[in-house]
Scaffold this motif. Structure first.
Motif, PDB file in Angstrom:
ATOM      1  N   GLY A 172      -2.206  18.226  48.024  1.00 24.51           N
ATOM      2  CA  GLY A 172      -0.313  18.362  47.856  1.00 24.51           C
ATOM      3  C   GLY A 172       0.202  19.737  47.756  1.00 24.51           C
ATOM      4  O   GLY A 172      -0.581  20.638  47.830  1.00 24.51           O
ATOM      5  N   ALA A 173       1.509  19.316  48.833  1.00 18.08           N
ATOM      6  CA  ALA A 173       2.154  21.071  48.140  1.00 18.08           C
ATOM      7  C   ALA A 173       2.387  21.153  47.214  1.00 18.08           C
ATOM      8  O   ALA A 173       2.801  20.559  46.039  1.00 18.08           O
ATOM      9  CB  ALA A 173       3.275  20.829  49.271  1.00 18.08           C
ATOM     10  N   THR A 174       2.432  22.825  47.167  1.00 17.83           N
ATOM     11  CA  THR A 174       2.916  23.127  45.099  1.00 17.83           C
ATOM     12  C   THR A 174       3.808  23.728  45.031  1.00 17.83           C
ATOM     13  O   THR A 174       3.887  24.643  46.564  1.00 17.83           O
ATOM     14  CB  THR A 174       1.534  24.066  44.770  1.00 17.83           C
ATOM     15  N   GLN A 201       5.176  26.403  48.431  1.00 15.95           N
ATOM     16  CA  GLN A 201       6.589  26.701  48.832  1.00 15.95           C
ATOM     17  C   GLN A 201       7.367  27.533  48.749  1.00 15.95           C
ATOM     18  O   GLN A 201       7.508  28.449  49.469  1.00 15.95           O
ATOM     19  CB  GLN A 201       7.115  25.475  47.991  1.00 15.95           C
ATOM     20  N   GLU A 259      -1.501  16.470  59.647  1.00 16.62           N
ATOM     21  CA  GLU A 259      -2.230  15.511  58.585  1.00 16.62           C
ATOM     22  C   GLU A 259      -1.568  14.382  58.885  1.00 16.62           C
ATOM     23  O   GLU A 259      -1.802  13.478  58.127  1.00 16.62           O
ATOM     24  CB  GLU A 259      -1.241  16.164  57.441  1.00 16.62           C
ATOM     25  N   GLU A 314      -2.195   7.944  55.905  1.00 13.71           N
ATOM     26  CA  GLU A 314      -0.552   8.588  56.254  1.00 13.71           C
ATOM     27  C   GLU A 314      -0.129   7.764  56.795  1.00 13.71           C
ATOM     28  O   GLU A 314      -0.268   7.755  58.146  1.00 13.71           O
ATOM     29  CB  GLU A 314      -0.807  10.070  56.895  1.00 13.71           C
ATOM     30  N   ALA A 329       5.607  10.023  53.891  1.00 10.00           N
ATOM     31  CA  ALA A 329       4.271  10.514  53.028  1.00 10.00           C
ATOM     32  C   ALA A 329       4.255  12.207  53.360  1.00 10.00           C
ATOM     33  O   ALA A 329       4.360  12.865  51.808  1.00 10.00           O
ATOM     34  CB  ALA A 329       3.080   9.890  53.020  1.00 10.00           C
ATOM     35  N   VAL A 330       4.445  12.335  54.468  1.00 13.15           N
ATOM     36  CA  VAL A 330       3.382  13.675  54.656  1.00 13.15           C
ATOM     37  C   VAL A 330       4.920  14.779  54.109  1.00 13.15           C
ATOM     38  O   VAL A 330       4.543  16.122  53.360  1.00 13.15           O
ATOM     39  CB  VAL A 330       2.816  13.901  55.421  1.00 13.15           C
ATOM     40  N   LYS A 339       7.390  14.154  52.874  1.00  8.25           N
ATOM     41  CA  LYS A 339       8.390  14.176  50.873  1.00  8.25           C
ATOM     42  C   LYS A 339       6.839  15.475  50.615  1.00  8.25           C
ATOM     43  O   LYS A 339       7.261  16.123  49.188  1.00  8.25           O
ATOM     44  CB  LYS A 339       7.832  12.795  50.332  1.00  8.25           C
ATOM     45  N   ARG A 340       5.854  15.451  50.709  1.00 10.07           N
ATOM     46  CA  ARG A 340       5.010  16.398  50.358  1.00 10.07           C
ATOM     47  C   ARG A 340       4.799  18.053  49.816  1.00 10.07           C
ATOM     48  O   ARG A 340       4.708  17.986  49.345  1.00 10.07           O
ATOM     49  CB  ARG A 340       3.245  15.600  50.815  1.00 10.07           C
ATOM     50  N   TYR A 341       5.615  17.926  51.499  1.00 12.35           N
ATOM     51  CA  TYR A 341       6.011  18.889  51.394  1.00 12.35           C
ATOM     52  C   TYR A 341       7.385  19.202  51.906  1.00 12.35           C
ATOM     53  O   TYR A 341       7.989  20.689  52.124  1.00 12.35           O
ATOM     54  CB  TYR A 341       5.138  19.174  53.052  1.00 12.35           C
ATOM     55  N   GLU A 342       8.517  18.414  50.931  1.00  8.18           N
ATOM     56  CA  GLU A 342       9.674  18.444  50.350  1.00  8.18           C
ATOM     57  C   GLU A 342      10.729  18.565  51.868  1.00  8.18           C
ATOM     58  O   GLU A 342      11.424  19.285  52.471  1.00  8.18           O
ATOM     59  CB  GLU A 342       9.794  19.452  49.808  1.00  8.18           C
TER      60      GLU A 342
END
Length: 128
Positions: free
Chosen positions: A2-4, A8, A32, A38, A42-43, A45-48
């Motif tokens: 996940g992106a943190t 970001q 990804e 995947e 979903a991807v 959302k993970r990276y906003e």
């Protein structure tokens, strides 16, 4: 994976405040989406990101403008190349006014009265 918030914070921002995603990072995000199971949503959302942005980047990758890394689990469709279809020889012209459209070894002879739109369609077809 996940992106943190730390991740970001490392994405630089433009003067208007929008994030300026480096090509390498865009490519990784697109890659990804190609991992089995995947989804673009979903991807994104993970990276906003909004999903349409990721879809735009996927289009860039399909056009060869974005080089993707090879991630574990990526799934590609095999490519099959077909033999070209035989080219039909044009019929001899029956009128004295003709237009020849030539592309390589292919010549399409059209009546001079052929509408311009039809000639355009034929030239576009020969270009592909």
């Amino acid at each position: 994976m996940g992106a943190t918030s730390e991740f970001q914070a490392r994405v630089p921002r433009r003067a208007d405040g929008k994030r300026n995603w480096p090509s390498e990072l865009k490519a990784r995000i697109v890659a990804e989406t190609l991992i089995e199971g995947e989804t673009v949503n979903a991807v994104a959302k993970r990276y906003e990101l909004i999903p349409s942005t990721v879809s735009d980047w996927r289009r860039l990758a399909r056009q060869g403008k974005l080089v993707l890394p090879n991630l574990d689990g990526m799934d590609f469709v095999p490519v099959e190349i077909e033999a070209p279809a035989p080219v039909l020889q044009p019929l001899p012209a029956t009128s004295s006014g003709t237009i020849d459209v030539i592309k390589g070894d292919v010549t399409v002879r059209l009546d001079a009265a052929t509408p311009a739109a039809r000639i355009g369609e034929i030239t576009r077809a020969l270009a592909t």
